[in-house]
Design a protein around this motif. Sequence first.
Motif, PDB file in Angstrom:
ATOM      1  N   GLY A 220       0.641  -1.261  -0.241  1.00 31.97           N
ATOM      2  CA  GLY A 220      -0.023  -0.168   0.015  1.00 31.97           C
ATOM      3  C   GLY A 220       0.779   1.218  -0.059  1.00 31.97           C
ATOM      4  O   GLY A 220       1.934   1.247  -0.473  1.00 31.97           O
ATOM      5  N   ALA A 221       0.220   2.279   0.362  1.00 31.17           N
ATOM      6  CA  ALA A 221       1.016   3.895   0.533  1.00 31.17           C
ATOM      7  C   ALA A 221       0.607   4.282   1.598  1.00 31.17           C
ATOM      8  O   ALA A 221      -0.489   4.188   2.250  1.00 31.17           O
ATOM      9  CB  ALA A 221       0.332   4.549  -0.668  1.00 31.17           C
ATOM     10  N   VAL A 234       5.287   7.178   0.901  1.00 30.17           N
ATOM     11  CA  VAL A 234       6.226   5.903   0.912  1.00 30.17           C
ATOM     12  C   VAL A 234       5.059   4.835   0.231  1.00 30.17           C
ATOM     13  O   VAL A 234       3.847   4.905   0.445  1.00 30.17           O
ATOM     14  CB  VAL A 234       6.774   5.662   1.984  1.00 30.17           C
ATOM     15  CG1 VAL A 234       7.928   6.441   2.387  1.00 30.17           C
ATOM     16  CG2 VAL A 234       5.732   5.276   3.138  1.00 30.17           C
ATOM     17  N   SER A 235       5.623   4.020  -0.809  1.00 30.67           N
ATOM     18  CA  SER A 235       4.817   2.862  -0.875  1.00 30.67           C
ATOM     19  C   SER A 235       5.529   1.696  -0.104  1.00 30.67           C
ATOM     20  O   SER A 235       6.772   1.551  -0.027  1.00 30.67           O
ATOM     21  CB  SER A 235       5.052   2.406  -2.604  1.00 30.67           C
ATOM     22  OG  SER A 235       4.668   3.562  -3.460  1.00 30.67           O
ATOM     23  N   TYR A 236       4.632   0.626   0.546  1.00 32.28           N
ATOM     24  CA  TYR A 236       5.264  -0.327   1.291  1.00 32.28           C
ATOM     25  C   TYR A 236       5.091  -1.674   0.705  1.00 32.28           C
ATOM     26  O   TYR A 236       3.809  -1.920   0.204  1.00 32.28           O
ATOM     27  CB  TYR A 236       4.808  -0.112   2.612  1.00 32.28           C
ATOM     28  CG  TYR A 236       3.383  -0.410   2.784  1.00 32.28           C
ATOM     29  CD1 TYR A 236       2.762  -1.749   3.305  1.00 32.28           C
ATOM     30  CD2 TYR A 236       2.326   0.866   3.118  1.00 32.28           C
ATOM     31  CE1 TYR A 236       1.563  -1.995   3.461  1.00 32.28           C
ATOM     32  CE2 TYR A 236       1.086   0.343   3.424  1.00 32.28           C
ATOM     33  CZ  TYR A 236       0.454  -0.806   3.445  1.00 32.28           C
ATOM     34  OH  TYR A 236      -0.755  -1.066   3.756  1.00 32.28           O
ATOM     35  N   GLU A 237       5.720  -2.358   0.771  1.00 34.12           N
ATOM     36  CA  GLU A 237       5.894  -3.918   0.368  1.00 34.12           C
ATOM     37  C   GLU A 237       5.891  -4.838   1.494  1.00 34.12           C
ATOM     38  O   GLU A 237       6.692  -4.572   2.400  1.00 34.12           O
ATOM     39  CB  GLU A 237       6.487  -4.218  -0.583  1.00 34.12           C
ATOM     40  CG  GLU A 237       6.187  -3.633  -2.154  1.00 34.12           C
ATOM     41  CD  GLU A 237       4.917  -3.880  -2.689  1.00 34.12           C
ATOM     42  OE1 GLU A 237       4.564  -5.024  -2.509  1.00 34.12           O
ATOM     43  OE2 GLU A 237       4.594  -3.367  -3.748  1.00 34.12           O
ATOM     44  N   THR A 238       4.938  -5.648   1.832  1.00 38.69           N
ATOM     45  CA  THR A 238       5.232  -6.676   3.017  1.00 38.69           C
ATOM     46  C   THR A 238       5.454  -8.170   2.327  1.00 38.69           C
ATOM     47  O   THR A 238       4.666  -8.610   1.559  1.00 38.69           O
ATOM     48  CB  THR A 238       3.757  -6.512   3.723  1.00 38.69           C
ATOM     49  OG1 THR A 238       3.646  -5.457   4.305  1.00 38.69           O
ATOM     50  CG2 THR A 238       4.169  -7.621   5.264  1.00 38.69           C
ATOM     51  N   LEU A 239       6.282  -8.714   2.937  1.00 40.54           N
ATOM     52  CA  LEU A 239       6.993 -10.022   2.435  1.00 40.54           C
ATOM     53  C   LEU A 239       7.031 -10.946   3.760  1.00 40.54           C
ATOM     54  O   LEU A 239       7.732 -10.881   4.560  1.00 40.54           O
ATOM     55  CB  LEU A 239       8.368  -9.981   1.818  1.00 40.54           C
ATOM     56  CG  LEU A 239       8.645  -9.098   0.478  1.00 40.54           C
ATOM     57  CD1 LEU A 239       9.687  -8.809   0.086  1.00 40.54           C
ATOM     58  CD2 LEU A 239       7.341  -9.126  -0.556  1.00 40.54           C
ATOM     59  N   GLN A 240       6.381 -12.083   3.567  1.00 40.77           N
ATOM     60  CA  GLN A 240       6.298 -13.274   4.303  1.00 40.77           C
ATOM     61  C   GLN A 240       7.636 -13.939   4.298  1.00 40.77           C
ATOM     62  O   GLN A 240       8.038 -14.397   3.249  1.00 40.77           O
ATOM     63  CB  GLN A 240       5.264 -14.125   4.393  1.00 40.77           C
ATOM     64  CG  GLN A 240       5.070 -14.911   5.395  1.00 40.77           C
ATOM     65  CD  GLN A 240       3.818 -16.082   5.378  1.00 40.77           C
ATOM     66  OE1 GLN A 240       3.952 -16.848   4.357  1.00 40.77           O
ATOM     67  NE2 GLN A 240       2.766 -15.601   5.932  1.00 40.77           N
ATOM     68  N   LEU A 241       8.455 -14.186   5.453  1.00 39.46           N
ATOM     69  CA  LEU A 241       9.985 -14.618   5.341  1.00 39.46           C
ATOM     70  C   LEU A 241       9.703 -16.128   5.207  1.00 39.46           C
ATOM     71  O   LEU A 241       9.188 -16.725   5.976  1.00 39.46           O
ATOM     72  CB  LEU A 241      10.708 -14.098   6.539  1.00 39.46           C
ATOM     73  CG  LEU A 241      10.919 -12.645   6.542  1.00 39.46           C
ATOM     74  CD1 LEU A 241      11.368 -12.173   7.887  1.00 39.46           C
ATOM     75  CD2 LEU A 241      11.691 -12.089   5.523  1.00 39.46           C
TER      76      LEU A 241
END
Length: 285
Positions: A220-221, A234-241
């Motif tokens: 999202g932003a 900002v734009s954010y990215e969420t990555l599952q580890l």
Amino acid sequence: MDRRAELSEFLKTRRARVRPEELGIKVYSGRRRVPGLRREELAQAAGVSADYYVRLEQGRTDNVSQEILDAVADVLKLTDDERKHLAVLAKPVRRKRRRTTTQRVRPGLQRLLDSMTDVPAFVLGYRMDVLAWNELAAALNGFDQKQPNVPRMVFLDPALRDFYPAWEEVAEESVDYLRMYAGRHPDDPELAELVGELSIHSPEFREYWARHDVKDKTYGAKLLHHPVVGEIAVSYETLQLPGDPDQLLVTYTVEPGSTSEQNLRLLASWTAADTGLAAEVPEIP
């Protein structure tokens, strides 16, 4: 948290959002005591008996089929995240009770964060605890050497209302993710303590929590107002580890050539200077 109570309240709040007229049901003035759909109306639209739906809403049907859940979800017009939440609540997977332990990130992951000198990045754990971060994320978000908790910061730190110009949106998203986590881990005692603390000290949190809205954290932003360098979009990215589904890597990026990029570069240069890693930051043409 009581899974059956969570399921019941979730379905009640979803029923309340659907107008009977949307299903072709005639409504006569003064004859309805509840907002939205009645249980029997939802059951008929979903193609199940009223008795069966009542048992479903009360959490007394652990062997409910996915087809029935899909039919109910269609009538209630659930989002993808809400459908997943319904399935988790209605068809719980038996889990080992989680021990209360301090989460830690792998050394290699911390090195990865530290190598991202131009990108604010951090790792979220259980209940949106910030487990690790790089210097730029600390400078941007105000993380200190203690383990911050995002919902606690958002609702209990008055400075965050200035830091997030769209504070209400950020606050709602934090609660929606917590609610989704609660469905996945209903036996988490630390989550119950966090919800209790925030409910006592924040009327906004109580209001949002009572809605039973759910939303996974993906991308999202956000607009941030840093007290020193000003606004940064900002734009954010969420990555599952891999290897730990309860840890999420979150990164912030900015639009190339924008004022936000200029402000972030300025913040990065000051951060590098503070850590003895100063280097000349090229100006944006």
